[in-house]
Design a protein around this motif. Structure first.
Motif, mmCIF file in Angstrom:
data_model
loop_
_atom_site.group_PDB
_atom_site.id
_atom_site.type_symbol
_atom_site.label_atom_id
_atom_site.label_comp_id
_atom_site.label_asym_id
_atom_site.label_seq_id
_atom_site.Cartn_x
_atom_site.Cartn_y
_atom_site.Cartn_z
ATOM 1 N N ALA A 220 -39.033 -32.133 -47.399
ATOM 2 C CA ALA A 220 -37.566 -32.057 -47.404
ATOM 3 C C ALA A 220 -36.922 -33.263 -46.737
ATOM 4 N N GLY A 221 -37.742 -34.163 -46.177
ATOM 5 C CA GLY A 221 -37.201 -35.340 -45.516
ATOM 6 C C GLY A 221 -36.671 -35.074 -44.120
ATOM 7 N N ASP A 222 -37.075 -33.973 -43.517
ATOM 8 C CA ASP A 222 -36.615 -33.645 -42.164
ATOM 9 C C ASP A 222 -37.293 -34.543 -41.132
ATOM 10 N N PRO A 223 -36.693 -34.687 -39.950
ATOM 11 C CA PRO A 223 -37.352 -35.458 -38.887
ATOM 12 C C PRO A 223 -38.609 -34.741 -38.415
ATOM 13 N N GLU A 224 -39.525 -35.491 -37.821
ATOM 14 C CA GLU A 224 -40.734 -34.892 -37.261
ATOM 15 C C GLU A 224 -40.806 -35.174 -35.773
ATOM 16 N N CYS A 225 -41.269 -34.191 -35.039
ATOM 17 C CA CYS A 225 -41.433 -34.360 -33.597
ATOM 18 C C CYS A 225 -42.667 -35.199 -33.290
ATOM 19 N N ARG A 226 -42.659 -35.778 -32.107
ATOM 20 C CA ARG A 226 -43.883 -36.328 -31.538
ATOM 21 C C ARG A 226 -44.536 -35.211 -30.739
ATOM 22 N N PHE A 227 -45.860 -35.092 -30.868
ATOM 23 C CA PHE A 227 -46.601 -34.012 -30.217
ATOM 24 C C PHE A 227 -47.518 -34.555 -29.129
ATOM 25 N N HIS A 228 -47.531 -33.863 -27.998
ATOM 26 C CA HIS A 228 -48.481 -34.138 -26.923
ATOM 27 C C HIS A 228 -49.266 -32.850 -26.691
ATOM 28 N N LEU A 229 -50.579 -32.891 -26.906
ATOM 29 C CA LEU A 229 -51.427 -31.720 -26.676
ATOM 30 C C LEU A 229 -52.338 -32.000 -25.481
ATOM 31 N N ILE A 230 -52.403 -31.036 -24.562
ATOM 32 C CA ILE A 230 -53.190 -31.176 -23.339
ATOM 33 C C ILE A 230 -54.039 -29.929 -23.156
ATOM 34 N N CYS A 231 -55.320 -30.135 -22.865
ATOM 35 C CA CYS A 231 -56.236 -29.017 -22.662
ATOM 36 C C CYS A 231 -57.220 -29.382 -21.565
ATOM 37 N N GLY A 232 -57.644 -28.408 -20.781
ATOM 38 C CA GLY A 232 -58.669 -28.637 -19.781
ATOM 39 C C GLY A 232 -60.054 -28.645 -20.406
ATOM 40 N N SER A 233 -60.947 -29.450 -19.848
ATOM 41 C CA SER A 233 -62.300 -29.550 -20.409
ATOM 42 C C SER A 233 -63.058 -28.231 -20.331
ATOM 43 N N ASP A 234 -62.686 -27.365 -19.376
ATOM 44 C CA ASP A 234 -63.425 -26.118 -19.170
ATOM 45 C C ASP A 234 -62.716 -24.898 -19.745
ATOM 46 N N GLU A 235 -61.689 -25.099 -20.541
ATOM 47 C CA GLU A 235 -60.922 -23.965 -21.068
ATOM 48 C C GLU A 235 -61.646 -23.264 -22.212
ATOM 49 N N PHE A 236 -61.499 -21.939 -22.261
ATOM 50 C CA PHE A 236 -62.126 -21.159 -23.328
ATOM 51 C C PHE A 236 -61.469 -21.415 -24.674
ATOM 52 N N ILE A 237 -60.246 -21.962 -24.673
ATOM 53 C CA ILE A 237 -59.547 -22.211 -25.938
ATOM 54 C C ILE A 237 -59.654 -23.680 -26.366
ATOM 55 N N ARG A 238 -60.551 -24.426 -25.762
ATOM 56 C CA ARG A 238 -60.630 -25.858 -26.071
ATOM 57 C C ARG A 238 -60.952 -26.110 -27.538
ATOM 58 N N THR A 239 -61.942 -25.421 -28.086
ATOM 59 C CA THR A 239 -62.331 -25.645 -29.486
ATOM 60 C C THR A 239 -61.176 -25.343 -30.425
ATOM 61 N N ARG A 240 -60.459 -24.254 -30.155
ATOM 62 C CA ARG A 240 -59.311 -23.870 -30.988
ATOM 63 C C ARG A 240 -58.236 -24.955 -30.941
ATOM 64 N N MET A 241 -57.925 -25.460 -29.734
ATOM 65 C CA MET A 241 -56.917 -26.503 -29.610
ATOM 66 C C MET A 241 -57.348 -27.794 -30.286
ATOM 67 N N GLU A 242 -58.611 -28.143 -30.143
ATOM 68 C CA GLU A 242 -59.076 -29.392 -30.741
ATOM 69 C C GLU A 242 -59.110 -29.301 -32.260
ATOM 70 N N GLY A 243 -59.165 -28.091 -32.808
ATOM 71 C CA GLY A 243 -58.980 -27.920 -34.238
ATOM 72 C C GLY A 243 -57.573 -28.315 -34.665
ATOM 73 N N ASP A 244 -56.573 -27.927 -33.864
ATOM 74 C CA ASP A 244 -55.199 -28.324 -34.156
ATOM 75 C C ASP A 244 -55.013 -29.829 -33.985
ATOM 76 N N VAL A 245 -55.674 -30.403 -32.976
ATOM 77 C CA VAL A 245 -55.609 -31.852 -32.776
ATOM 78 C C VAL A 245 -56.133 -32.578 -34.005
ATOM 79 N N ALA A 246 -57.291 -32.148 -34.508
ATOM 80 C CA ALA A 246 -57.884 -32.793 -35.681
ATOM 81 C C ALA A 246 -56.982 -32.630 -36.908
#
Length: 294
Positions: A220-246
């Motif tokens: 639609a030609g809308d603006p896009e945000c800049r994203f900053h994703l931060i996760c701890g190395s020992d977090e149980f949700i790290r794999t899930r977050m890194e899927g979104d990063v990829a």
């Protein structure tokens, strides 16, 4: 800092809701005049300190709390007020309960509240700049995912988004979310998850599929945000977050990712990351915005 808790009846949520609002009030001078000489134990305010002026506004960070928290816990468990003061930015934290920040399948429109009603009310009643370039959204844990979803669904509202530990909820990998909803863990331990999203098979292409939403706005030609994703190395949700990063990288989104070594899913990380966001990651003006600049 100026901190107060604002309570009002939300039209969209159909109930009274608490909102914590933080203003960077320390160090501001009165306009020039014949005021008494300051006589207190603190050092005098510098002559070049910003002055109070009618109509002045602040850049605003909408700060989403984590699951099980409320709008006050963020400020009681972190030093984010101090960081907001040093960076001259206003913070707004609504109490969104354990909603996952969704327009839920059971009919309560939390995402619309966060992205539509809340900014409208805040900008009408408080000294919050309405310009997109002056508005940001950030959150930790559940709130990190809320920030991510809000930024994708309403990129016209926010210039940038900071997702800290937001590895549960909406996703750029819809089949990952679908498998969570169809698996036993959330069904048995967190049934609200399934009630909020509805059937797993309905996720791809839906309003909860962040990849599909981003592509719709891009088409639609809308603006896009800049994203900053931060996760701890020992977090149980790290794999899930890194899927979104990829997935974000594959989509060519403007983003960066920090894996903080030695940090887990707790306020030790969130305090560090929220301060980092205000001090370095977000393009803040670090001063008030006066009427003649608007």
């Amino acid at each position: 800092m100026g901190y107060f808790r604002f309570n009002y009846r939300s039209e969209l949520l159909n109930r009274y809701v608490d909102v914590s609002v933080v203003y960077p009030t320390d160090g501001y001078r009165l306009p020039p005049g014949g005021y008494p000489v300051e006589r207190c134990h603190r050092a005098p305010v510098p002559a070049d300190a910003p002055r109070w002026r009618p109509g002045m506004k602040f850049q605003t960070v909408y700060l989403m709390h984590g699951g099980g928290d409320d709008d006050t816990l963020t400020y009681r468990y972190s030093n984010i007020e101090e960081a907001a003061q040093l960076n001259h930015v206003m913070l707004v934290t609504p109490n969104i309960a354990n909603s996952l920040g969704l327009d839920t399948a059971y009919g309560v429109p939390y995402l619309s509240f966060v992205t539509e009603e809340l900014p409208t009310v805040i900008q009408a009643l408080f000294a919050s700049s309405p310009k997109r370039e002056d508005n940001f959204i950030m959150g930790y844990a559940m709130g990190g995912n809320v920030a991510l979803g809000a930024a994708v669904n309403r990129p016209d509202r926010y210039l940038e988004c900071v997702d800290i530990s937001g590895g549960i909820g909406m996703s750029f990998c819809p089949h990952t979310l679908q498998s969570e909803l169809e698996g036993p863990v959330f069904r048995e331990m967190f049934p609200l998850y399934n009630q909020s999203f509805g059937p797993g098979a309905s996720i791809p292409g839906s309003r909860y599929d962040l990849r599909a939403e981003l592509l719709r706005h891009r088409a639609a030609g809308d603006p896009e945000c800049r994203f900053h994703l931060i996760c701890g190395s020992d977090e149980f949700i790290r794999t899930r977050m890194e899927g979104d990063v990829a997935a974000l990288r594959e989509l060519g989104a403007d983003m960066d990712y920090l894996c903080a070594e030695g940090y887990d899913h707790d306020f030790r990380l969130w305090n560090y990351a929220m301060q980092l966001a205000l001090d370095r990651l977000l393009p803040l003006k670090r001063r008030p915005i006066y009427p003649d600049e608007e």
